[in-house]
Design a protein around this motif. Structure first.
Motif, PDB file in Angstrom:
ATOM      1  N   PHE A 128       0.824  -1.200   0.000  1.00  0.00           N
ATOM      2  CA  PHE A 128       0.000   0.000   0.000  1.00  0.00           C
ATOM      3  C   PHE A 128       0.864   1.258   0.000  1.00  0.00           C
ATOM      4  O   PHE A 128       0.485   2.281  -0.582  1.00  0.00           O
ATOM      5  CB  PHE A 128      -0.935   0.011   1.211  1.00  0.00           C
ATOM      6  CG  PHE A 128      -2.132  -0.875   1.048  1.00  0.00           C
ATOM      7  CD1 PHE A 128      -3.009  -0.723  -0.007  1.00  0.00           C
ATOM      8  CD2 PHE A 128      -2.392  -1.877   1.974  1.00  0.00           C
ATOM      9  CE1 PHE A 128      -4.117  -1.540  -0.168  1.00  0.00           C
ATOM     10  CE2 PHE A 128      -3.507  -2.700   1.834  1.00  0.00           C
ATOM     11  CZ  PHE A 128      -4.361  -2.535   0.763  1.00  0.00           C
ATOM     12  N   MET A 132       0.512   4.546  -2.289  1.00  0.00           N
ATOM     13  CA  MET A 132       0.357   5.887  -1.719  1.00  0.00           C
ATOM     14  C   MET A 132       1.387   6.849  -2.301  1.00  0.00           C
ATOM     15  O   MET A 132       1.073   8.001  -2.616  1.00  0.00           O
ATOM     16  CB  MET A 132       0.496   5.821  -0.200  1.00  0.00           C
ATOM     17  CG  MET A 132      -0.664   5.141   0.513  1.00  0.00           C
ATOM     18  SD  MET A 132      -0.393   5.032   2.308  1.00  0.00           S
ATOM     19  CE  MET A 132      -0.324   6.771   2.747  1.00  0.00           C
ATOM     20  N   TRP A 136      -2.100   7.184  -5.064  1.00  0.00           N
ATOM     21  CA  TRP A 136      -3.336   6.423  -4.900  1.00  0.00           C
ATOM     22  C   TRP A 136      -3.899   6.662  -3.500  1.00  0.00           C
ATOM     23  O   TRP A 136      -3.156   6.873  -2.536  1.00  0.00           O
ATOM     24  CB  TRP A 136      -3.085   4.929  -5.095  1.00  0.00           C
ATOM     25  CG  TRP A 136      -2.787   4.513  -6.504  1.00  0.00           C
ATOM     26  CD1 TRP A 136      -2.026   5.179  -7.416  1.00  0.00           C
ATOM     27  CD2 TRP A 136      -3.227   3.318  -7.154  1.00  0.00           C
ATOM     28  NE1 TRP A 136      -1.972   4.489  -8.595  1.00  0.00           N
ATOM     29  CE2 TRP A 136      -2.691   3.340  -8.466  1.00  0.00           C
ATOM     30  CE3 TRP A 136      -4.014   2.239  -6.756  1.00  0.00           C
ATOM     31  CZ2 TRP A 136      -2.920   2.320  -9.374  1.00  0.00           C
ATOM     32  CZ3 TRP A 136      -4.243   1.219  -7.662  1.00  0.00           C
ATOM     33  CH2 TRP A 136      -3.707   1.257  -8.960  1.00  0.00           C
ATOM     34  N   ARG A 137      -5.206   6.609  -3.402  1.00  0.00           N
ATOM     35  CA  ARG A 137      -5.859   6.770  -2.112  1.00  0.00           C
ATOM     36  C   ARG A 137      -5.974   5.417  -1.427  1.00  0.00           C
ATOM     37  O   ARG A 137      -6.398   4.432  -2.046  1.00  0.00           O
ATOM     38  CB  ARG A 137      -7.252   7.378  -2.288  1.00  0.00           C
ATOM     39  CG  ARG A 137      -8.015   7.562  -0.976  1.00  0.00           C
ATOM     40  CD  ARG A 137      -9.390   8.130  -1.227  1.00  0.00           C
ATOM     41  NE  ARG A 137     -10.135   8.277   0.017  1.00  0.00           N
ATOM     42  CZ  ARG A 137     -11.385   8.711   0.093  1.00  0.00           C
ATOM     43  NH1 ARG A 137     -12.039   9.052  -1.021  1.00  0.00           N
ATOM     44  NH2 ARG A 137     -11.987   8.821   1.267  1.00  0.00           N
ATOM     45  N   VAL A 138      -5.604   5.337  -0.175  1.00  0.00           N
ATOM     46  CA  VAL A 138      -5.660   4.095   0.598  1.00  0.00           C
ATOM     47  C   VAL A 138      -6.646   4.258   1.739  1.00  0.00           C
ATOM     48  O   VAL A 138      -6.603   5.251   2.471  1.00  0.00           O
ATOM     49  CB  VAL A 138      -4.268   3.710   1.143  1.00  0.00           C
ATOM     50  CG1 VAL A 138      -4.355   2.449   2.007  1.00  0.00           C
ATOM     51  CG2 VAL A 138      -3.284   3.494  -0.003  1.00  0.00           C
ATOM     52  N   SER A 145      -8.963  -3.472   3.613  1.00  0.00           N
ATOM     53  CA  SER A 145      -8.216  -2.272   3.247  1.00  0.00           C
ATOM     54  C   SER A 145      -8.166  -2.223   1.726  1.00  0.00           C
ATOM     55  O   SER A 145      -8.034  -3.263   1.070  1.00  0.00           O
ATOM     56  CB  SER A 145      -6.803  -2.313   3.815  1.00  0.00           C
ATOM     57  OG  SER A 145      -6.827  -2.248   5.227  1.00  0.00           O
ATOM     58  N   SER A 147      -7.303   0.320  -2.064  1.00  0.00           N
ATOM     59  CA  SER A 147      -6.627   1.469  -2.658  1.00  0.00           C
ATOM     60  C   SER A 147      -7.096   1.626  -4.090  1.00  0.00           C
ATOM     61  O   SER A 147      -7.321   0.634  -4.804  1.00  0.00           O
ATOM     62  CB  SER A 147      -5.108   1.267  -2.624  1.00  0.00           C
ATOM     63  OG  SER A 147      -4.440   2.377  -3.186  1.00  0.00           O
TER      64      SER A 147
END
Length: 282
Positions: A128, A132, A136-138, A145, A147
Motif C-alpha cells: 500500500f 500511496m 493512490w488513495r488508501v 483495506s 486502494s
C-alpha cells in the motif's frame, strides 16, 4: 494531439491497468528463463517452469481449464503442497505479471529463499505504501483495506481476518485482489495473492501497477471500454540521427554523379576510320 478514436496502428497506452492484454507471455517468461528456470511444454502449448531448487513453480496456461492464465506457487520443499499462490488472468497486462516474475528471478539470482518465505522485516503495509507514493488513495477498514488511483479505474483490496489455507491454495479465497478496467468495481482483469505470498513480490507488482510509464499496444487490441479513459498516443517513427542524415546525403550524391565512360581503343579506331571515309566521299 489527435483524439483517441482517430489514432490507429501501434500506440502507447497509459496507465498500464487500462492497457489490457498484449496476448503474449514472453515479457514475463523471459526474466525467469534468463535466471535459469527450466521450462517444458505440453501438447496444448501450455508452459511449465521451475526454479533450480524446484521451490518456485510457474504455469503459463493459455489452454488451461479456467480463466487463470498464470498460476505461480512457492513451496517449502519440492513436491510439497504450495505455501502460497499467485494468479493472473488472461486479460491482465503482461507488464504487471512481468514485475512479479522479475522479482522472482532476482531472488533466484541471489540464491536465497525470499521467494518462498519472504524477506526479513517485511510488512503487509509495504504494498500500500508503494501505491500511496504514486498518489493512490488508501482506505483501511475493519474488514478490508483498499486502494484506488485518482481516476478510480483500478482497485486493490486486502482482506483482514483469518483465512483457511486450503481454501486459498485452491483459489477459493484470496488475501489480496487486484483488478483494473473501465470500472474499478467491475474489472476487465483480476489477479490474486494468498496470505503467504512474499510481500516484496506483491510490492513489485503494485509499483508497476502505479507506474505511469506507457506500454506499447496495437489500437484494435485495446479493451473498447477503456479507450475513452486511457491516454493513447501514436508510436512515432524513429527520428534520424545526424549521422543517419549524413549517410543518406552521401548516398544520394553518389547516385547523381554521372559515370565517366572511357572509350576502348577499338572504338576510337572505328570512329576515326568512319570519319575519314566520309571525308573522302565528299
Amino acid at each position: 494531439m489527435p483524439a483517441a478514436e482517430e489514432i490507429d496502428g501501434d500506440v502507447y497506452v497509459s496507465p498500464v491497468y487500462l492497457a489490457g492484454s498484449s496476448y503474449t507471455g514472453d515479457p514475463a517468461l523471459r526474466p525467469l528463463l534468463e535466471a535459469g528456470f527450466t521450462m517444458v511444454n505440453d501438447d496444448l502449448a501450455n508452459a511449465y517452469l521451475a526454479s533450480s531448487d524446484q521451490k518456485v513453480q510457474v504455469g503459463w496456461l493459455p489452454e488451461g481449464e479456467d480463466g487463470c492464465l498464470w498460476r505461480i506457487t512457492g513451496h517449502e520443499r519440492p513436491f510439497t503442497p504450495p505455501r502460497w499462490l499467485a494468479t493472473f488472468d488472461h486479460y491482465t497486462p503482461v507488464e504487471v505479471v512481468a514485475a512479479f516474475t522479475t522479482a522472482l528471478a532476482e531472488d533466484d539470482a541471489r540464491g536465497n529463499h525470499a521467494s518462498v518465505h519472504g524477506r526479513p522485516g517485511g510488512s503487509k503495509a509495504d504494498p500500500f505504501l508503494a501505491l500511496m507514493e504514486a498518489g493512490w488513495r488508501v482506505t483501511h477498514g475493519p474488514y478490508v483495506s483498499s486502494s484506488q488511483p485518482p481516476d478510480r479505474l483500478a482497485l486493490v483490496s486486502y482482506s483482514h481476518g483469518r483465512m483457511n489455507h486450503f481454501d486459498e491454495i485452491n483459489d477459493q479465497r484470496s488475501r489480496w485482489t487486484i483488478g483494473g478496467g473501465a470500472s474499478g468495481y467491475s474489472s476487465e482483469w483480476l489477479d490474486t495473492f494468498t496470505t503467504n505470498t512474499p510481500t516484496h513480490l506483491i510490492t513489485a507488482t503494485m509499483s508497476r501497477l502505479a507506474d505511469p510509464t506507457p506500454v506499447a499496444r496495437y489500437k484494435v487490441s485495446l479493451p473498447e471500454r477503456n479507450r475513452g479513459a486511457a491516454r493513447i498516443t501514436p508510436v512515432k517513427p524513429p527520428v534520424p540521427s545526424p549521422l543517419d542524415i549524413q549517410r543518406a546525403a552521401v548516398a544520394r550524391s553518389r547516385s547523381n554523379v554521372a559515370r565517366t565512360v572511357i572509350p576502348s581503343p577499338a572504338l576510337v579506331y572505328q570512329t576515326a576510320t568512319a570519319a575519314t571515309a566520309s571525308t573522302r566521299r565528299r
